[in-house]
Design a protein around this motif. Structure first.
Motif, mmCIF file in Angstrom:
data_model
loop_
_atom_site.group_PDB
_atom_site.id
_atom_site.type_symbol
_atom_site.label_atom_id
_atom_site.label_comp_id
_atom_site.label_asym_id
_atom_site.label_seq_id
_atom_site.Cartn_x
_atom_site.Cartn_y
_atom_site.Cartn_z
ATOM 1 N N GLY A 3 0.840 -1.183 0.000
ATOM 2 C CA GLY A 3 0.000 0.000 0.000
ATOM 3 C C GLY A 3 0.879 1.238 0.000
ATOM 4 O O GLY A 3 2.095 1.156 -0.192
ATOM 5 N N PRO A 4 0.309 2.421 0.232
ATOM 6 C CA PRO A 4 1.082 3.662 0.122
ATOM 7 C C PRO A 4 2.287 3.681 1.056
ATOM 8 O O PRO A 4 2.171 3.347 2.239
ATOM 9 N N ILE A 5 3.413 4.102 0.527
ATOM 10 C CA ILE A 5 4.638 4.225 1.336
ATOM 11 C C ILE A 5 5.267 5.606 1.214
ATOM 12 O O ILE A 5 6.306 5.860 1.826
ATOM 13 N N PHE A 6 4.637 6.511 0.485
ATOM 14 C CA PHE A 6 5.233 7.830 0.280
ATOM 15 C C PHE A 6 4.685 8.834 1.292
ATOM 16 O O PHE A 6 3.609 8.642 1.853
ATOM 17 N N ALA A 7 5.438 9.896 1.514
ATOM 18 C CA ALA A 7 5.074 10.890 2.517
ATOM 19 C C ALA A 7 3.644 11.373 2.293
ATOM 20 O O ALA A 7 3.258 11.734 1.181
ATOM 21 N N ALA A 8 2.868 11.363 3.372
ATOM 22 C CA ALA A 8 1.449 11.698 3.277
ATOM 23 C C ALA A 8 0.999 12.339 4.583
ATOM 24 O O ALA A 8 1.719 12.324 5.591
ATOM 25 N N GLU A 9 -0.216 12.864 4.555
ATOM 26 C CA GLU A 9 -0.739 13.552 5.733
ATOM 27 C C GLU A 9 -1.289 12.585 6.773
ATOM 28 O O GLU A 9 -1.073 12.758 7.972
ATOM 29 N N THR A 10 -2.015 11.555 6.313
ATOM 30 C CA THR A 10 -2.638 10.634 7.271
ATOM 31 C C THR A 10 -2.514 9.187 6.802
ATOM 32 O O THR A 10 -1.543 8.510 7.096
ATOM 33 N N HIS A 11 -3.515 8.716 6.029
ATOM 34 C CA HIS A 11 -3.636 7.295 5.688
ATOM 35 C C HIS A 11 -2.795 6.855 4.507
ATOM 36 O O HIS A 11 -2.815 5.686 4.140
ATOM 37 N N GLY A 12 -2.065 7.772 3.899
ATOM 38 C CA GLY A 12 -1.203 7.413 2.790
ATOM 39 C C GLY A 12 -1.782 7.719 1.435
ATOM 40 O O GLY A 12 -1.040 7.845 0.451
ATOM 41 N N TYR A 13 -3.101 7.845 1.348
ATOM 42 C CA TYR A 13 -3.731 8.171 0.072
ATOM 43 C C TYR A 13 -3.915 9.678 -0.093
ATOM 44 O O TYR A 13 -4.650 10.130 -0.972
ATOM 45 N N LEU B 3 4.175 -1.284 -6.115
ATOM 46 C CA LEU B 3 3.939 -0.053 -5.359
ATOM 47 C C LEU B 3 2.536 0.484 -5.631
ATOM 48 O O LEU B 3 1.920 0.177 -6.648
ATOM 49 N N ASP B 4 2.051 1.307 -4.715
ATOM 50 C CA ASP B 4 0.718 1.899 -4.797
ATOM 51 C C ASP B 4 0.871 3.378 -5.139
ATOM 52 O O ASP B 4 1.384 4.153 -4.319
ATOM 53 N N GLY B 5 0.460 3.765 -6.334
ATOM 54 C CA GLY B 5 0.593 5.151 -6.762
ATOM 55 C C GLY B 5 -0.746 5.865 -6.761
ATOM 56 O O GLY B 5 -1.692 5.446 -7.432
ATOM 57 N N VAL B 6 -0.818 6.954 -6.000
ATOM 58 C CA VAL B 6 -2.051 7.737 -5.913
ATOM 59 C C VAL B 6 -1.891 8.918 -6.872
ATOM 60 O O VAL B 6 -1.352 9.955 -6.501
ATOM 61 N N PHE B 7 -2.370 8.752 -8.090
ATOM 62 C CA PHE B 7 -2.159 9.751 -9.130
ATOM 63 C C PHE B 7 -3.458 10.415 -9.578
ATOM 64 O O PHE B 7 -3.459 11.161 -10.556
ATOM 65 N N ASN B 8 -4.539 10.141 -8.876
ATOM 66 C CA ASN B 8 -5.783 10.855 -9.149
ATOM 67 C C ASN B 8 -5.868 12.137 -8.337
ATOM 68 O O ASN B 8 -6.430 13.135 -8.791
ATOM 69 N N HIS B 9 -5.306 12.128 -7.149
ATOM 70 C CA HIS B 9 -5.439 13.261 -6.248
ATOM 71 C C HIS B 9 -4.211 13.338 -5.340
ATOM 72 O O HIS B 9 -3.414 12.399 -5.285
ATOM 73 N N VAL B 10 -4.094 14.428 -4.617
ATOM 74 C CA VAL B 10 -2.973 14.653 -3.695
ATOM 75 C C VAL B 10 -3.519 15.188 -2.372
ATOM 76 O O VAL B 10 -4.674 15.613 -2.281
ATOM 77 N N GLY B 11 -2.667 15.163 -1.351
ATOM 78 C CA GLY B 11 -3.017 15.812 -0.096
ATOM 79 C C GLY B 11 -2.852 17.318 -0.213
ATOM 80 O O GLY B 11 -2.088 17.822 -1.048
#
Length: 448
Positions: A59-69, A103-111
């Motif tokens: 799941g998400p492993i990149f710097a994030a605000e809370t849950h990784g997404y 890896l899990d890439g969140v490329f629809n939206h950002v924090g």
């Protein structure tokens, strides 16, 4: 489009890292000490191999605000997990044992803390990155502190939707994907891919594949036209939510006609791609909690592991973990728990389901053509089904009894050897008898 050959043998063990390692709910303050927790996953790699899986889907492993997404920095490992050295060590440890890493890439939206969005908030409509987002500014002259309206992800205002018509966004996604593939990743799960225009993915993946032709790309699709999305986006696969729902729903309702219809749909998808199949993930109630009758838990696993596609096992499901997803803040916590430091600390209560996974994965390993197998229902009633999974001139027969009483079934003559079973199973000259809640996987006695 040629897909990576190695995917034919892929069986993923999916992990939600922030939960797995017991990380804090919120990102630490800037300048806080990095917590080197990713190495905890290394202690589970031998367990993954012993299970029979050949890959770890992170799941998400990149710097994030809370849950990784809610990603804030795509080029930095979340400090709650570690740093880039920890990531590279995990990749090396996995590859040395065999498993690949997705890896899990969140490329629809950002924090909201993503630097380009913060630039917009500081500088207003004239910000160089304002075209990265779908913004609507207040009427009149902009003044510092005035915030635009913006498109978000499904009403979650802290998740700022990207503008996928902007070439800079496309180039940024290509850069991110290549950066981590260069550091050893084997592919990407594309989070919320269903919310992104399919036409966005094709040029992105073309650019990435030019340098990494063996990489694998699977889109998260909860609904929509799976085959069209794969074709237009040039994806390798998508998540098979239709089948996930049909498995637990047909077992709960004791209505295997629903499963039969879903198998027909699944066959149609297999004509053009191999879906990622699953009976659990980080976004849904655990299978052991979803089923009304836990005596049917093995039946769900049998279905899942004898169909065409690329299986993904959500970490803990192979131990019959329980957990109910709730529609509230923190409602995912029960399905994203912390794991012990090592597999030796697991409860013995999940041992039977773990061994069942091992047994069925073993069957799948000996019959690799199952990756592209189509199914044909041979005998069907509300409470029992017999289906054949076949490809390349090979076949297996699967029989399931959902009733608490025995059932006698006419079985085809070809597959008579019991490769795996549960409950009372009798194979005779005239057919097959399944005891209450029994199941069987039958083959011709060969290994292929």
């Amino acid at each position: 489009m040629a897909r990576p050959a190695w995917v034919e043998n892929a069986i993923w063990w999916q992990v939600y890292p922030l939960g797995f390692v017991g990380a804090e709910r919120d990102a630490p303050a800037t300048g806080s000490k990095v917590q080197h927790r990713l190495p905890r996953l290394t202690a589970w790699l031998d367990y993954v191999v012993e299970l029979g899986a050949s890959g770890i889907a992170l799941g998400p492993i990149f710097a994030a605000e809370t849950h990784g997404y809610d990603t804030t920095d795509y080029f930095r490992i979340d400090p709650r997990l570690g740093d880039e050295a920890d990531f590279e060590d995990l990749i090396a440890a996995a590859h040395s044992r065999g498993p690949r890493v997705l890896l899990d890439g969140v490329f629809n939206h950002v924090g909201r803390s993503f630097d380009r969005f913060q630039e917009v908030l500081r500088e207003g409509p004239a910000a160089p990155s304002s075209s990265w987002f779908r913004l609507s500014w207040p009427a009149g002259k902009w003044s510092p502190g005035a915030e635009p309206d913006y498109e978000d992800f499904e009403g979650h205002h802290h998740l700022v939707a990207l503008n996928h018509a902007e070439p800079q966004v496309r180039d940024f996604v290509v850069e991110v994907m290549k950066y981590w593939l260069a550091r050893g990743a084997d592919g990407w799960r594309l989070d919320a891919a269903y919310a992104v225009p399919p036409s966005f993915w094709a040029p992105v993946l073309d650019a990435v594949r030019a340098d990494y032709p063996d990489a694998y790309f699977v889109g998260e699709f909860i609904h929509g036209d799976y085959a069209a999305a794969v074709a237009e986006g040039e994806l390798d696969s998508v998540t098979q939510y239709e089948l996930w729902k049909a498995v637990w729903s047909s077992l709960n309702d004791v209505n295997l006609y629903e499963l039969s219809a879903a198998l027909d749909r699944h066959n149609a998808f297999l004509e053009s791609f191999a879906p990622m199949t699953f009976v659990g993930n980080h976004d849904v109630t655990r299978l052991a909690s979803r089923l009304d009758n836990t005596a049917l838990l093995p039946h769900a696993v049998v279905i899942f592991l004898t169909l065409g596609g690329t299986p993904s096992i959500y970490a803990g499901d192979e131990q019959a973990f329980r957990g109910v997803k709730e529609d509230r803040a923190g409602g995912d916590d029960a399905v994203r728990p912390a794991f012990p430091d090592s597999p030796a600390e697991l409860s013995s209560l999940g041992a039977d389901i773990y061994r069942l996974h091992q047994e069925l994965i073993g069957v799948r390993r000996r019959h690799p053509w199952l990756h592209r197998a189509r199914t044909r229902v041979l005998d069907l009633a509300n409470a029992h089904v017999v289906y054949e999974a076949a490809a390349d001139g090979h076949s297996l027969t699967v029989a399931l009894n959902l009733a608490d009483s025995p059932v006698s079934i006419d079985a085809p003559a070809g597959n008579r050897a019991v490769l795996a079973s549960g409950g009372d199973v009798q194979v005779g000259g005239d057919g097959l008898e399944l005891g209450s809640f029994a199941w069987a996987v039958l083959g011709n006695g060969g290994d292929a």
